[in-house]
Write an enzyme that holds these catalytic residues in place. Structure first.
Site, PDB file in Angstrom:
ATOM      1  N   VAL A 296      10.903 -28.113 -56.154  1.00 44.91           N
ATOM      2  CA  VAL A 296      11.116 -27.316 -54.935  1.00 44.91           C
ATOM      3  C   VAL A 296      12.277 -27.889 -54.136  1.00 44.91           C
ATOM      4  O   VAL A 296      13.106 -27.166 -53.587  1.00 44.91           O
ATOM      5  CB  VAL A 296       9.829 -27.268 -54.078  1.00 44.91           C
ATOM      6  CG1 VAL A 296      10.100 -26.615 -52.736  1.00 44.91           C
ATOM      7  CG2 VAL A 296       8.742 -26.514 -54.824  1.00 44.91           C
ATOM      8  N   ASP A 343      52.815  -0.422 -54.584  1.00 46.02           N
ATOM      9  CA  ASP A 343      53.636   0.781 -54.514  1.00 46.02           C
ATOM     10  C   ASP A 343      54.450   0.730 -53.230  1.00 46.02           C
ATOM     11  O   ASP A 343      54.025   0.119 -52.244  1.00 46.02           O
ATOM     12  CB  ASP A 343      52.744   2.031 -54.462  1.00 46.02           C
ATOM     13  CG  ASP A 343      52.338   2.486 -55.856  1.00 46.02           C
ATOM     14  OD1 ASP A 343      53.007   2.103 -56.810  1.00 46.02           O
ATOM     15  OD2 ASP A 343      51.342   3.213 -55.958  1.00 46.02           O
TER      16      ASP A 343
END
Length: 877
Positions: A296, A343
């Site tokens: 744990v 672009d």
């Protein structure tokens, strides 16, 4: 009936492929439609049952159950589940620890599903940007219907500005031009006809067809829908993209590696501790409980949930900043980006032709802002000789003509008012052979023909003009990459009887030129500067000529000394190996074809760079898919481009990409801080238990037991670890994040000393906890010592959260910039005190402490801050 349906389907599938070869009559017959009335509603409904809706197929969504089960694939989660199951089997009566483990795991799974669903809904809302309606003839009446309801045989009506909803064969075309750049990459609008084409031709040459996702830029027409949905050309490309496999992002790979590493270490340490405990004479059941406690402690339960939340919250923030991320982990990849291939049109520039310069016959070239009365008259002549319009903010027409109309509007002359004053009474439409357009307007008792076109063409048809001086002005504008248009007039006492090219477009009086360009976005220039400073190189890819591309690139700061411009033609003559060898030389690619974009991306990736690529058309989809980060345009982008992309820019703005890179870096930085915080905390927990077990083995007389129980560790991991971890994930991006260079593609998650920090800080937390436990053990008993250890461990982790929130000193003005961290700390303290000083303490096996011992435990916890501060000072030196 079945046979008839089958035959129609075959016609649709076969005939739709070569409809451009058929005459209009043959198309009408094969699709069983009526040019005058269109289809009936009942027939359209029947065909929709056969062909389906006119939509692109969406990738099949995984069910809610499968997505929920996906959350349990994480190695750390599997370890927790195994620990919980074994614990119940070994001691069924002690079920509280196991229940808490199950609750933690379930919360993590539910949270993951909710956040992923939220991201999907954000993307789905973007699809509303697409034009959803079409004008169609149904039941003999022109009506507007949802585009998805179109079927083969429908007659659609096309007008300027319309997005074409499906592939169709033209039956009427009046000066019809269509922008097919989204499909073919051809930047110039295509002139359309209705004549059949006898030979086999590619899509770009099918001038009697129109295709889905393209746009009417000029004129009007009618067409018969020949195919719909996935049978359209766009659909075929979408089908190929949907079939491709998706790769894991770098972050997913790194987190998987961390999970596996922690899992392996956890198993090894648990086995060692189990053996040590057994050798010290402790029963195997107690030894197993210690091993479970260690499991744990070793597993950072909050890590998976924290990372998911950090990414999801960041995605939500980025939506507000005009970027939609389609997959959560891709945010991190953005932060690694070192190359942005963009672009030009609409991304680096405004996608809006704008007049900058003017020239009147015999004068000098001047800026538009210097326009006098004569210049304004020339601008108004251009406006009258155009078919573009701007009404109530709605812009229609060719971008070049829109620029002319807007220039007049800037001078307070609306086209509508000009047309009323000078009504058009005749025209000669533009055609590509003449490269001119003429209109005849009524000016009081006279008539004036206005002709606009290319400078050389216009000057050759004018009288009494100094062509050399005019062409010098033209060359001056062209050097600045401006597109130049000329205008000339001819006056008549009465309406010309012959409106012919020979009569109207000869012996004209030259007026002047205008020079226009698609100007750079002001914010793009600053974004490129910031990117360059951050080690991110911008590459411009455009369909423009070299001259225009060079001028824009220099203005934006993309093209620097020693860097080159290359054309698509030159690129075609170069092998992929040559491109990969020389790619670093080129900052601008002009007149490129769609396939070049994929080659450019591959060339940069061969240099081990993370590449982002922008695009909006169907032809951009392969490059978007190939890039590490494909950025599709949300406004002008096609559905196919959006589906191929990782990120969608809702404002089509380059600056948004750089802002997203900044956010991506900040997010990864926060995730690293979270991992540093959670793992160092877990190492501290493991070390405290591990060393206590060794001490118990070496010297049993000291009476050392397990310093922290599984329920303590789960509480610490869930409250004093998880709450601050979530808050650290929301830490604002540090001011100097763009002063750093991009991470290398193969750089490890724990590079640059992160693993060293995790280990030594974990050792620090573990030793301080063990010291606190030892003091309690010395002055009292095991439960007393365990309570001190619990206070020190939980307090140290709350304090340590402030150490990792920034790479700089915690004692600076930024210490209060994260309200979530302060809130998490306050809540953690309140809950911690509630457990210690309320009846809940019995559930946690805690006992009351002497005030002095409580102060010692708290001071040991706080000491993590000055210790880390000293280390930060040494790091700076």
């Amino acid at each position: 009936m079945i046979s008839e349906t089958f035959n129609k389907t075959i016609v649709f599938i076969k005939g739709g492929i070569e409809m451009y070869k058929k005459t209009i009559e043959e198309v009408v017959n094969s699709l069983d439609t009526n040019i005058e009335k269109g289809l009936t509603s009942s027939e359209a409904k029947k065909r929709q049952g056969i062909y389906g809706t006119n939509e692109l197929e969406k990738p099949q969504k995984r069910s809610l159950l499968l997505r929920f089960l996906d959350q349990f694939k994480d190695a750390m989660i599997i370890i927790l589940i195994i620990a919980a199951v074994i614990s119940i089997i070994v001691e069924p009566g002690d079920w509280i620890d196991s229940l808490i483990i199950v609750i933690v795991v379930m919360m993590n799974a539910i949270l993951g599903v909710v956040l992923e669903s939220h991201a999907e809904k954000s993307l789905e809302s973007l699809q509303e940007l697409s034009a959803p309606q079409s004008k169609v003839l149904r039941d003999g009446v022109k009506q507007t219907i949802a585009s998805k309801e179109l079927v083969p045989g429908d007659i659609i009506i096309l007008e300027t500005g319309d997005m074409i909803p499906s592939d169709a064969r033209l039956i009427e075309a009046y000066n019809l031009k269509v922008d097919e750049s989204a499909l073919t990459g051809e930047s110039v609008p295509v002139e359309k006809t209705t004549d059949p084409i006898s030979q086999d031709v590619v899509i770009g040459d099918q001038t009697n067809m129109v295709f889905s996702s393209t746009v009417v830029t000029y004129g009007r027409g009618k067409a018969i829908v020949t195919s719909t949905g996935m049978k359209n050309e766009v659909g075929k490309i979408a089908g190929m993209l949907n079939a491709s496999e998706k790769e894991l992002t770098p972050l997913q790979v790194k987190l998987n590696e961390i999970g596996k590493t922690i899992g392996l270490l956890c198993i090894v340490i648990c086995v060692i501790v189990f053996i040590l405990e057994s050798l010290s004479g402790i029963s195997w059941l107690e030894s197993f409980k210690t091993a479970v406690a260690l499991a744990v402690a070793a597993v950072p339960e909050g890590l998976a949930a924290t990372v998911t939340i950090v990414l999801a919250v960041s995605v939500t923030k980025m939506v507000k900043q005009h970027a939609i991320i389609r997959k959560l982990p891709a945010v991190e990849t953005l932060g690694s980006t070192s190359i942005v291939c963009s672009d030009k049109t609409g991304t680096l520039t405004q996608n809006k032709m704008t007049i900058l310069k003017t020239y009147l016959d015999g004068d000098e070239v001047q800026d538009l802002e210097e326009a006098d009365a004569k210049t304004i008259d020339m601008l108004n002549a251009f406006t009258l000789c155009s078919d573009a319009s701007i009404d109530d903010g709605k812009v229609l027409g060719d971008p070049t003509e829109v620029a002319l109309v807007e220039a007049s509007k800037k001078m307070n002359f609306e086209k509508k008012a000009l047309m009323e004053k000078y009504p058009r009474v005749g025209e000669l439409a533009f055609d590509s052979d003449r490269k001119m357009m003429s209109v005849i307007v009524k000016d009081g008792d006279h008539y004036v023909s206005i002709t606009k076109g290319g400078p050389d063409v216009i000057l050759n048809r004018c009288r009494d003009v100094d062509s050399d001086q005019a062409m010098t002005a033209n060359d001056e504008m062209a050097k600045d990459a401006l597109r130049v248009l000329a205008v000339a007039v001819k006056t008549y006492d009465k309406m010309p009887t012959n409106i012919t090219v020979e009569e109207i477009e000869n012996d004209m009086d030259f007026i002047g030129f205008v020079g226009m360009i698609d100007p750079a976005r002001p914010e793009a220039k600053e974004a490129i500067r910031v990117a360059k400073h951050a080690g991110v190189r911008t590459i411009m890819i455009t369909g423009d000529h070299k001259t225009t591309a060079t001028a824009i690139a220099k203005d934006l700061g993309i093209l620097n000394e020693g860097q080159e411009v290359i054309s698509g033609e030159e690129l075609s003559q170069m092998s992929q190996e040559e491109l990969e060898k020389n790619v670093e030389k080129y900052s601008v690619y002009a007149r490129v074809a769609p396939e070049h974009k994929v080659n450019i991306v591959k060339a940069w990736k061969s240099k081990n760079k993370i590449v982002a690529m922008t695009g909006d058309g169907v032809n951009d989809a392969p490059a978007l898919k190939t890039a590490d980060i494909g950025c599709a345009m949300g406004i002008t982008g096609t559905d196919v481009a959006k589906n191929a992309a990782t990120m969608i820019l809702t404002d089509d703005n380059f600056a948004t990409i750089i802002q997203s890179i900044k956010q991506g870096r900040g997010i990864f930085d926060n995730i690293q801080k979270d991992v540093q915080f959670l793992l160092s905390s877990n190492i501290g927990e493991v070390l405290a238990i591990f060393l206590a077990s060794i001490i118990a083995l070496i010297n049993p007389s000291w009476g050392f037991g397990v310093p922290l129980l599984p329920i303590h560790l789960l509480w610490i991991n869930l409250i004093t670890d998880a709450l601050p971890a979530f808050a650290i994930g929301l830490e604002p991006v540090e001011d100097d994040i763009m002063d750093r260079k991009p991470r290398e593609k193969d750089e490890g998650f724990f590079a640059n000393g992160l693993m060293v920090k995790v280990i030594w800080q974990g050792v620090m937390v573990g030793l301080l906890t063990l010291v606190s436990y030892s003091i309690g053990q010395y002055f009292s008993h095991h439960e007393y010592a365990m309570t001190m250890a619990f206070i020190t461990m939980s307090g140290a982790e709350l304090c340590h959260a402030f150490n990792v929130k920034s790479h700089h000193s915690v004692f600076n003005k930024q210490v209060f910039n994260n309200k979530y961290l302060w809130g998490a700390t306050a809540l953690g303290l309140v809950l911690q005190l509630a457990i210690i000083f309320t009846p809940l303490s019995h559930l946690f096996s805690l006992v009351p402490l002497d005030p002095s011992h409580f102060a010692i435990a708290a001071l040991l916890a706080f000491s993590v801050i000055p210790i880390v501060e000293i280390s930060k000072r040494f790091d700076k030196r």
